[in-house]
Write a protein that holds these residues in place. Structure first.
Motif, mmCIF file in Angstrom:
data_model
loop_
_atom_site.group_PDB
_atom_site.id
_atom_site.type_symbol
_atom_site.label_atom_id
_atom_site.label_comp_id
_atom_site.label_asym_id
_atom_site.label_seq_id
_atom_site.Cartn_x
_atom_site.Cartn_y
_atom_site.Cartn_z
ATOM 1 N N THR A 80 9.035 81.816 93.097
ATOM 2 C CA THR A 80 7.916 82.093 93.997
ATOM 3 C C THR A 80 7.661 83.599 94.079
ATOM 4 O O THR A 80 6.513 84.040 94.050
ATOM 5 C CB THR A 80 8.182 81.491 95.386
ATOM 6 O OG1 THR A 80 8.420 80.083 95.245
ATOM 7 C CG2 THR A 80 6.991 81.680 96.309
ATOM 8 N N HIS A 81 8.719 84.405 94.167
ATOM 9 C CA HIS A 81 8.555 85.869 94.164
ATOM 10 C C HIS A 81 7.918 86.343 92.859
ATOM 11 O O HIS A 81 7.045 87.217 92.870
ATOM 12 C CB HIS A 81 9.899 86.565 94.368
ATOM 13 C CG HIS A 81 10.265 86.730 95.803
ATOM 14 N ND1 HIS A 81 9.690 87.675 96.615
ATOM 15 C CD2 HIS A 81 11.147 86.062 96.576
ATOM 16 C CE1 HIS A 81 10.193 87.587 97.821
ATOM 17 N NE2 HIS A 81 11.090 86.611 97.834
ATOM 18 N N SER A 82 8.336 85.788 91.737
ATOM 19 C CA SER A 82 7.755 86.156 90.441
ATOM 20 C C SER A 82 6.275 85.813 90.389
ATOM 21 O O SER A 82 5.465 86.580 89.849
ATOM 22 C CB SER A 82 8.499 85.456 89.308
ATOM 23 O OG SER A 82 9.820 85.902 89.236
ATOM 24 N N GLU A 83 5.918 84.684 90.946
ATOM 25 C CA GLU A 83 4.511 84.279 90.997
ATOM 26 C C GLU A 83 3.687 85.292 91.795
ATOM 27 O O GLU A 83 2.610 85.711 91.367
ATOM 28 C CB GLU A 83 4.408 82.890 91.630
ATOM 29 C CG GLU A 83 3.005 82.381 91.753
ATOM 30 C CD GLU A 83 2.923 81.064 92.496
ATOM 31 O OE1 GLU A 83 1.842 80.467 92.477
ATOM 32 O OE2 GLU A 83 3.925 80.627 93.106
ATOM 33 N N ILE A 87 0.643 87.777 90.390
ATOM 34 C CA ILE A 87 -0.692 87.814 90.988
ATOM 35 C C ILE A 87 -1.046 89.242 91.394
ATOM 36 O O ILE A 87 -2.166 89.708 91.157
ATOM 37 C CB ILE A 87 -0.786 86.840 92.180
ATOM 38 C CG1 ILE A 87 -0.697 85.397 91.674
ATOM 39 C CG2 ILE A 87 -2.074 87.053 92.965
ATOM 40 C CD1 ILE A 87 -0.541 84.362 92.768
ATOM 41 N N ASN A 88 -0.096 89.956 91.999
ATOM 42 C CA ASN A 88 -0.350 91.360 92.369
ATOM 43 C C ASN A 88 -0.605 92.221 91.141
ATOM 44 O O ASN A 88 -1.460 93.111 91.155
ATOM 45 C CB ASN A 88 0.819 91.916 93.180
ATOM 46 C CG ASN A 88 0.726 91.531 94.632
ATOM 47 O OD1 ASN A 88 -0.351 91.317 95.179
ATOM 48 N ND2 ASN A 88 1.881 91.435 95.278
ATOM 49 N N ARG A 96 -9.572 88.895 88.985
ATOM 50 C CA ARG A 96 -10.174 88.239 90.152
ATOM 51 C C ARG A 96 -9.237 87.124 90.602
ATOM 52 O O ARG A 96 -9.365 85.986 90.152
ATOM 53 C CB ARG A 96 -11.552 87.719 89.804
ATOM 54 C CG ARG A 96 -12.530 88.853 89.464
ATOM 55 C CD ARG A 96 -13.906 88.340 89.129
ATOM 56 N NE ARG A 96 -14.414 87.436 90.122
ATOM 57 C CZ ARG A 96 -15.275 87.754 91.089
ATOM 58 N NH1 ARG A 96 -15.735 88.979 91.163
ATOM 59 N NH2 ARG A 96 -15.685 86.859 91.957
ATOM 60 N N VAL A 97 -8.311 87.489 91.454
ATOM 61 C CA VAL A 97 -7.310 86.549 91.947
ATOM 62 C C VAL A 97 -7.252 86.637 93.471
ATOM 63 O O VAL A 97 -7.676 87.630 94.059
ATOM 64 C CB VAL A 97 -5.910 86.849 91.361
ATOM 65 C CG1 VAL A 97 -5.888 86.631 89.852
ATOM 66 C CG2 VAL A 97 -5.464 88.260 91.702
ATOM 67 N N ARG A 102 1.011 89.630 102.993
ATOM 68 C CA ARG A 102 2.380 89.820 103.481
ATOM 69 C C ARG A 102 2.518 89.250 104.896
ATOM 70 O O ARG A 102 1.567 89.257 105.678
ATOM 71 C CB ARG A 102 2.752 91.291 103.487
ATOM 72 C CG ARG A 102 2.874 91.848 102.084
ATOM 73 C CD ARG A 102 3.460 93.250 102.088
ATOM 74 N NE ARG A 102 3.580 93.745 100.735
ATOM 75 C CZ ARG A 102 4.611 93.513 99.935
ATOM 76 N NH1 ARG A 102 5.627 92.799 100.359
ATOM 77 N NH2 ARG A 102 4.634 93.993 98.707
ATOM 78 N N SER A 103 3.722 88.771 105.185
ATOM 79 C CA SER A 103 4.010 88.258 106.520
ATOM 80 C C SER A 103 4.096 89.428 107.504
ATOM 81 O O SER A 103 4.032 90.592 107.105
ATOM 82 C CB SER A 103 5.330 87.484 106.516
ATOM 83 O OG SER A 103 6.427 88.371 106.354
#
Length: 124
Positions: A80-83, A87-88, A96-97, A102-103
């Protein structure tokens, strides 16, 4: 698009989706934890769908967002962190994503526990 907002958050255990895949359903407490960690009022979340992830939508400051809960059994935290990093990376290069949000604690991925279940929460 019409959305089914009647999702039963109190249901515990696995549900089977329309493809025959077992989905782990979060409790109302887990959903509230997720919302509050990302600065969202739980009552503004609208259920969108569930399959391997449970997806909700919400609006903030005139923009639409998604809150996604993933059962930890189906995804590792590193994945999930890699995903989110990917995206970043795309966003930083003009892709265009939907960029991750961030929490309140500055995390891209939040770990949520409810009973015997653990979920990874992310917002876009």
């Amino acid at each position: 698009m019409d959305r089914d907002t009647s999702f039963d958050h109190e249901h515990q255990g696995g549900d089977v989706d329309d493809r025959g895949v077992t989905v782990m359903v979060p409790s109302a407490g887990v959903l509230t934890q997720a919302a509050l960690r990302f600065g969202i009022e739980p009552d503004v979340l609208t259920f969108v769908r569930y399959s391997s992830n449970i997806v909700y939508e919400f609006s903030r400051n005139g923009r639409d967002f998604v809150l996604r809960l993933s059962p930890s059994a189906g995804k590792r935290r590193n994945l999930t962190h890699s995903e989110m990093a990917w995206i970043n990376y795309l966003a930083a290069r003009g892709g265009r994503v939907a960029t991750p949000v961030r929490s309140r604690e500055g995390k891209l991925v939040e770990r949520l526990s409810g009973g015997e279940r653990t979920f990874w929460a992310v917002a876009f």
